[in-house]
Design a protein around this motif. Structure first.
Motif, PDB file in Angstrom:
ATOM      1  N   GLU A  79       0.848  -1.191   0.000  1.00 25.12           N
ATOM      2  CA  GLU A  79       0.000   0.000   0.000  1.00 25.12           C
ATOM      3  C   GLU A  79       0.881   1.237   0.000  1.00 25.12           C
ATOM      4  N   GLN A  80       0.295   2.364  -0.370  1.00 25.73           N
ATOM      5  CA  GLN A  80       1.040   3.616  -0.416  1.00 25.73           C
ATOM      6  C   GLN A  80       0.122   4.771  -0.057  1.00 25.73           C
ATOM      7  N   SER A  81       0.721   5.911   0.222  1.00 31.46           N
ATOM      8  CA  SER A  81      -0.015   7.070   0.737  1.00 31.46           C
ATOM      9  C   SER A  81      -1.050   7.595  -0.242  1.00 31.46           C
ATOM     10  N   SER A  82      -0.795   7.471  -1.521  1.00 28.50           N
ATOM     11  CA  SER A  82      -1.728   7.905  -2.559  1.00 28.50           C
ATOM     12  C   SER A  82      -1.314   7.225  -3.855  1.00 28.50           C
TER      13      SER A  82
ATOM     14  N   THR B 296       3.173   7.551  -6.321  1.00 27.21           N
ATOM     15  CA  THR B 296       2.272   8.326  -5.484  1.00 27.21           C
ATOM     16  C   THR B 296       1.973   9.668  -6.147  1.00 27.21           C
TER      17      THR B 296
ATOM     18  N   GLN C 296       2.927  15.053  -3.115  1.00 25.48           N
ATOM     19  CA  GLN C 296       2.469  15.541  -1.816  1.00 25.48           C
ATOM     20  C   GLN C 296       3.671  15.845  -0.940  1.00 25.48           C
TER      21      GLN C 296
ATOM     22  N   ASN D 178       5.235  11.389   1.373  1.00 31.27           N
ATOM     23  CA  ASN D 178       4.758  10.173   0.715  1.00 31.27           C
ATOM     24  C   ASN D 178       5.351   8.941   1.379  1.00 31.27           C
ATOM     25  N   TRP D 179       4.645   7.825   1.284  1.00 28.79           N
ATOM     26  CA  TRP D 179       5.172   6.563   1.803  1.00 28.79           C
ATOM     27  C   TRP D 179       4.636   5.398   0.977  1.00 28.79           C
ATOM     28  N   TRP D 180       5.397   4.325   1.033  1.00 27.54           N
ATOM     29  CA  TRP D 180       5.021   3.053   0.401  1.00 27.54           C
ATOM     30  C   TRP D 180       5.458   1.956   1.347  1.00 27.54           C
ATOM     31  N   ARG D 181       4.672   0.895   1.513  1.00 26.82           N
ATOM     32  CA  ARG D 181       5.056  -0.194   2.401  1.00 26.82           C
ATOM     33  C   ARG D 181       4.496  -1.519   1.906  1.00 26.82           C
TER      34      ARG D 181
END
Length: 199
Positions: free
Chosen positions: A153-156, A183, A186, A189-192
């Motif tokens: 999943e990621q922030s956007s 993403t 923004q 941002n993050w991705w995991r």
């Protein structure tokens, strides 16, 4: 290194001669015109082979181009890297104009990649020309990609560049081919990825 995957910083005469994989084709012919020499375009060059396993490496042999410019291999650095690209050993080529350079046998070093780097070289060209690179040792087993096809999943998400595209096993970085996650623009941002195991 046979059957590994090779890449390099750039290719001289791309599409004709000089591709990275020519240095792991089993052919030690150092005559460039015979079509079995990897050749970078110059300027802080590097060549690398992915052994596609965790290997116990005890000897590396580098075959130089022989019909021209043998001095360009002097001062190149041969490195052994772990699966996470951490350097665990390195060796410098000190010969002025070598045909073949052998490192080892040495105490076994565990690694997944062998990389050869040349910043400038004696002529300042920073070119690598490799007829063949041989890596000897023992295959200790595969490198397991724990993230492959696991929930991500990621922030956007920009368009259809879903988080899962980064764990689909496709390393093609061309966005238009549909295997890159992205993403939105923004401030943060993050991705995991959830590996679903204790690793």
């Amino acid at each position: 290194a046979l059957n590994g995957v090779a890449r390099q910083s750039s290719t001289y005469q791309a599409g004709i001669y000089g591709a990275a994989e020519l240095a792991i084709d089993g052919n030690t012919d150092g005559d460039y015109s015979n079509g079995s020499v990897a050749h970078t375009g110059g300027g802080n060059s590097w060549w690398e082979v992915d052994l596609d396993c965790i290997a116990s490496i005890n000897r590396i042999v580098v075959y130089n181009r022989k019909d021209c410019c043998r001095e360009d291999l002097k001062d190149a650095v041969v490195s052994i890297l772990k699966y996470d690209f951490t350097e665990v050993a390195s060796y410098t080529i000190t010969e002025d104009s070598p045909e073949v350079v052998t490192f080892g046998p040495f105490q076994a070093v565990e690694g997944t990649y062998v990389k050869i780097s040349q910043d400038t070289g004696p002529r300042g060209a920073g070119i690598l020309m490799l007829a063949e690179v041989e890596v000897y040792g023992e295959n200790l087993g595969p490198v397991n990609n724990l993230a492959l096809n696991k929930p991500a999943e990621q922030s956007s998400t920009f368009e259809k560049a879903y988080a899962s595209k980064a764990v689909d096993g496709d390393i093609d970085g061309n966005y238009m081919l549909g295997s890159v996650s992205q993403t939105l623009q923004q401030p943060v941002n993050w991705w995991r990825v959830n590996l679903e195991v204790i690793a």
